[in-house]
Design an enzyme around this catalytic site. Structure first.
Site, PDB file in Angstrom:
ATOM      1  N   VAL A 262       4.048  -0.902   3.932  1.00  0.00           N
ATOM      2  CA  VAL A 262       2.786  -0.967   4.667  1.00  0.00           C
ATOM      3  C   VAL A 262       1.773  -1.935   3.496  1.00  0.00           C
ATOM      4  O   VAL A 262       1.748  -1.741   2.345  1.00  0.00           O
ATOM      5  CB  VAL A 262       1.808   0.377   4.907  1.00  0.00           C
ATOM      6  CG1 VAL A 262       0.680   0.326   5.335  1.00  0.00           C
ATOM      7  CG2 VAL A 262       2.968   1.051   5.640  1.00  0.00           C
TER       8      VAL A 262
ATOM      9  N   ILE B 236       0.746  -1.269  -0.106  1.00  0.00           N
ATOM     10  CA  ILE B 236      -0.125  -0.089   0.065  1.00  0.00           C
ATOM     11  C   ILE B 236       0.855   1.253  -0.010  1.00  0.00           C
ATOM     12  O   ILE B 236       0.614   2.282  -0.655  1.00  0.00           O
ATOM     13  CB  ILE B 236      -1.083  -0.112   1.138  1.00  0.00           C
ATOM     14  CG1 ILE B 236      -1.983  -1.345   0.895  1.00  0.00           C
ATOM     15  CG2 ILE B 236      -1.695   1.349   1.497  1.00  0.00           C
ATOM     16  CD1 ILE B 236      -2.689  -1.416   2.323  1.00  0.00           C
TER      17      ILE B 236
ATOM     18  N   ASP C  78       5.641  14.805  13.512  1.00  0.00           N
ATOM     19  CA  ASP C  78       5.948  14.068  11.901  1.00  0.00           C
ATOM     20  C   ASP C  78       4.705  14.642  11.086  1.00  0.00           C
ATOM     21  O   ASP C  78       4.295  13.761  10.296  1.00  0.00           O
ATOM     22  CB  ASP C  78       6.442  12.839  11.958  1.00  0.00           C
ATOM     23  CG  ASP C  78       7.101  12.499  10.785  1.00  0.00           C
ATOM     24  OD1 ASP C  78       7.711  13.430  10.335  1.00  0.00           O
ATOM     25  OD2 ASP C  78       7.305  11.260  10.399  1.00  0.00           O
TER      26      ASP C  78
ATOM     27  N   ILE D 149       5.247   2.783   1.163  1.00  0.00           N
ATOM     28  CA  ILE D 149       6.644   2.644   1.584  1.00  0.00           C
ATOM     29  C   ILE D 149       6.753   3.766   2.592  1.00  0.00           C
ATOM     30  O   ILE D 149       6.698   4.869   2.145  1.00  0.00           O
ATOM     31  CB  ILE D 149       7.547   2.414   0.564  1.00  0.00           C
ATOM     32  CG1 ILE D 149       7.188   1.114  -0.041  1.00  0.00           C
ATOM     33  CG2 ILE D 149       8.927   2.118   1.278  1.00  0.00           C
ATOM     34  CD1 ILE D 149       7.945   0.646  -1.398  1.00  0.00           C
TER      35      ILE D 149
HETATM   36  N1  LIG Z   1      -4.166   3.144   6.787  1.00  0.00           N
HETATM   37  C1  LIG Z   1      -3.566   3.234   5.486  1.00  0.00           C
HETATM   38  N2  LIG Z   1      -4.277   3.267   4.280  1.00  0.00           N
HETATM   39  C2  LIG Z   1      -3.994   3.618   3.013  1.00  0.00           C
HETATM   40  N3  LIG Z   1      -2.535   3.804   2.891  1.00  0.00           N
HETATM   41  C3  LIG Z   1      -1.702   3.949   3.806  1.00  0.00           C
HETATM   42  C4  LIG Z   1      -2.022   3.685   5.436  1.00  0.00           C
HETATM   43  N4  LIG Z   1      -1.025   3.611   6.227  1.00  0.00           N
HETATM   44  C5  LIG Z   1      -0.214   3.953   5.440  1.00  0.00           C
HETATM   45  N5  LIG Z   1      -0.269   3.985   3.993  1.00  0.00           N
HETATM   46  C6  LIG Z   1       0.891   4.614   2.950  1.00  0.00           C
HETATM   47  O1  LIG Z   1       2.044   4.056   3.483  1.00  0.00           O
HETATM   48  C7  LIG Z   1       2.662   5.098   3.490  1.00  0.00           C
HETATM   49  C8  LIG Z   1       3.863   4.862   4.519  1.00  0.00           C
HETATM   50  O2  LIG Z   1       3.183   4.739   5.877  1.00  0.00           O
HETATM   51  P1  LIG Z   1       3.617   5.283   7.212  1.00  0.00           P
HETATM   52  O3  LIG Z   1       3.679   6.739   7.093  1.00  0.00           O
HETATM   53  O4  LIG Z   1       2.558   4.476   8.287  1.00  0.00           O
HETATM   54  O5  LIG Z   1       5.109   4.468   7.542  1.00  0.00           O
HETATM   55  P2  LIG Z   1       6.213   4.910   7.986  1.00  0.00           P
HETATM   56  O6  LIG Z   1       7.342   3.896   7.909  1.00  0.00           O
HETATM   57  O7  LIG Z   1       5.971   5.270   9.605  1.00  0.00           O
HETATM   58  O8  LIG Z   1       6.576   6.122   7.223  1.00  0.00           O
HETATM   59  P3  LIG Z   1       7.305   7.565   7.339  1.00  0.00           P
HETATM   60  O9  LIG Z   1       7.990   7.710   8.669  1.00  0.00           O
HETATM   61  O10 LIG Z   1       8.159   7.692   6.436  1.00  0.00           O
HETATM   62  O11 LIG Z   1       5.929   8.706   7.438  1.00  0.00           O
HETATM   63  C9  LIG Z   1       1.885   6.373   3.818  1.00  0.00           C
HETATM   64  O12 LIG Z   1       2.385   7.458   3.216  1.00  0.00           O
HETATM   65  C10 LIG Z   1       0.645   5.921   2.761  1.00  0.00           C
HETATM   66  O13 LIG Z   1       1.009   6.130   1.559  1.00  0.00           O
END
Ligand SMILES: Nc1ncnc2c1ncn2[C@@H]1O[C@H](COP(=O)(O)OP(=O)(O)OP(=O)(O)O)[C@@H](O)[C@H]1O
Length: 516
Positions: A163, A155, A271, A157
């Site tokens: 994700v 979904i 963030d 990264i």
């Molecule tokens: N619940 C969700 N539904 C749809 N898309 C999602 C969801 N959660 C995350 N994503 C997608 O995955 C991407 C990365 O998710 P997330 O921000 O949670 O990861 P992260 O590893 O903590 O990233 P970062 O710290 O770089 O923001 C998001 O920018 C979004 O595009």
């Protein structure tokens, strides 16, 4: 009123436990693939399908939930509803969440909760009765594949990994699955997110599993799937064309209400950026939700937070300057997000397209940015003023979430457009290279130096699709900035290769040249 309880982690939502090493085999049907072995690393996937169908989560009655919440005080939403809101109509919650906290499953259930008997007191913003509560999500310890089919479909990264999509076996409903390596940071992310779970503009957590793969303990976070993806992608997909103030007002109204909810609990998200705002759809009915609590933090009482985090585009000066900062860093980030949505480029940027250059750092420190005519003339004076108030370099002078939520932009009261613009002296100077170098060498002279061609640079350079690729650079820069959380990697100056080093080597011949 005070409640205290210490309970064993019994979870009525739990299905009967499966053995931790049970193996799941392929079903050979359906469109998605899943983990083939529960002892495998979750970052690796087998093309097999999950066949095993064991007992699924039973949906508890609301009475069960209420009882559970009352007994275990695990869900702040339920707690607030069942214990406090009825009695006092308000409650302020703080999570005791230091990094060193013993967060092993058996030690998570100690809770101390104080609620005000005085509803008036709780109505005053920022004047809430102090309440302390240690809360942990009721983690499942059985294997996730008993309840969900985990798909290959990626979904999104992020910094902490992929994700992925997963499907609840009982209903076929789609969810997003985030896999975190278990540890204090991951526990903090889950716990702080869980504290605000239930707010309509916070991405809802549905389940968390503690599973082990290849001897690596992981937390698997099942959250609601938002079909519209993240706001940055949505914004770029429509060509990074500026949103109307009405649309930005709607977004800030929704995300602001989530931020206010966090700030009321003395939690800073730290963030906030367009990638962490998720969209329920791509249509006009889109609902916006705040996600990714990877850097959220609740400071010690009356102690401001110090660990630098945030994405450089969105980072306030006190973060870059290593000064102490607090929830006001979220307000700065909201100001940057608003700015980008209203014009299509960020207020602070590296003229070389780097994640964070010394020149960009200087401009952030001085709050030096512009409202170029072309994009900003149609924007109302009030909204530009809001952004100015959000991007104040002194955190104590910065607009608070309560003030932002009362602005015409957020409340929806119309305001007339004006053509107010910050004047940039020397904006026609073509020698950008020279000026950038001067800024890097003497950032304190910045106010005297013109910011040349910045508007054109931004229009030509930072718009989609570059905004996204720059974000990758930003990700790398984050590694350096997150001093409070993980290890710091410092490149060896003798062998490091980047443009700035190359220029410095040319300027200071004492540093040996390296072929980049
Ligand atoms: N619940 C969700 N539904 C749809 N898309 C999602 C969801 N959660 C995350 N994503 C997608 O995955 C991407 C990365 O998710 P997330 O921000 O949670 O990861 P992260 O590893 O903590 O990233 P970062 O710290 O770089 O923001 C998001 O920018 C979004 O595009």
């Amino acid at each position: 009123m005070m409640f205290e309880c210490e309970e064993e982690p019994v979870d009525p939502l739990d299905a009967p436990k499966a053995t931790a090493t049970s193996t799941v085999r392929s079903s050979g049907s359906g469109g998605s693939s899943a983990w083939s072995s529960m002892s495998e690393n979750p970052f690796r996937f087998s093309p097999d399908h999950v066949r095993r169908s064991t007992s699924l989560l039973t949906t508890p009655s609301s009475e069960d939930l209420q009882k559970y919440a009352t007994r275990h005080l695990d869900s702040p939403t339920a707690v607030q509803r069942s214990l406090c809101l009825n009695a006092t109509s308000a409650l302020n919650i703080e999570v005791d969440n230091s990094d060193d906290e013993d967060l092993s499953p058996g030690s998570q259930r100690i809770l101390c909760l104080c609620a005000s008997q005085n509803p008036k007191e709780t109505q005053e913003q920022g004047q809430r009765t102090r309440s302390i509560m240690s809360v942990s999500f009721p983690y499942h310890t059985h294997q996730i594949t008993e309840d969900y089919t985990v798909s290959h479909e990626i979904i999104g990264i992020g910094e902490s990994g992929k994700v992925m999509a997963c499907y609840r076996k009982s209903t076929g409903e789609k969810f997003a699955l985030k896999v975190l390596r278990d540890g204090p940071k991951a526990r903090r992310e889950v716990d702080l997110h869980w504290l605000t779970n239930g707010h309509e503009h916070v991405v809802t957590i549905h389940d968390i599993y503690e599973n082990t793969f290849d001897n690596v303990k992981c937390l698997l976070m099942v959250v609601e799937f938002l079909e519209g993806g993240d706001l940055l992608s949505q914004f770029e997909n429509q060509g990074s064309r500026p949103y109307t103030e009405e649309t930005v007002g709607k977004i800030i109204r929704q995300i602001g209400s989530a931020v206010q909810y966090l700030h009321d609990m003395n939690i800073a998200h730290r963030d906030i950026k367009l990638e962490n705002i998720l969209c329920s759809s791509t249509g006009d009915d889109c609902v916006y939700k705040l996600g990714d609590y990877g850097f959220a933090k609740r400071p010690e009482r009356n102690v401001l937070m110090e660990s630098p985090c945030c994405t450089p585009f969105y980072a306030p000066p006190e973060v870059l300057g290593r000064e102490r900062y607090d929830k006001s860093c979220d307000m700065w980030s909201l100001g940057v997000a608003m700015y980008i949505l209203l014009c299509g480029y960020p207020p602070f940027y590296s003229m070389k397209g780097l994640a964070l250059s010394p020149g960009m750092r200087s401009r952030i420190a001085k709050g030096y940015y512009a409202f170029p005519h072309e994009e900003w003339d149609p924007v109302s004076h009030d909204t530009k003023e809001d952004i100015r108030c959000l991007l104040r370099t002194n955190p104590s002078e910065r607009m608070t979430i309560y003030e932002l939520m009362a602005t015409p932009l957020v409340t929806g009261r119309p305001a007339a457009p004006t053509s107010a613009v910050i004047n940039i002296p020397g904006a026609d100077n073509e020698d950008e290279e020279e000026l950038e170098m001067l800024l890097e060498e003497a950032p304190d002279k910045m106010e005297e130096l013109p910011i040349p061609r910045s508007v054109r640079f931004l229009r030509d350079g930072v718009k989609a699709p570059r905004l996204h690729s720059i974000q990758e650079e930003v990700g790398r820069a984050l590694e350096i900035m997150r001093l409070g959380n993980d290890a710091i990697y410092v490149n060896n100056p003798q062998t490091s290769c980047n443009n700035l080093m190359a220029r410095r080597r040319t300027a200071h011949l004492s540093i040996p040249r390296v072929q980049c």
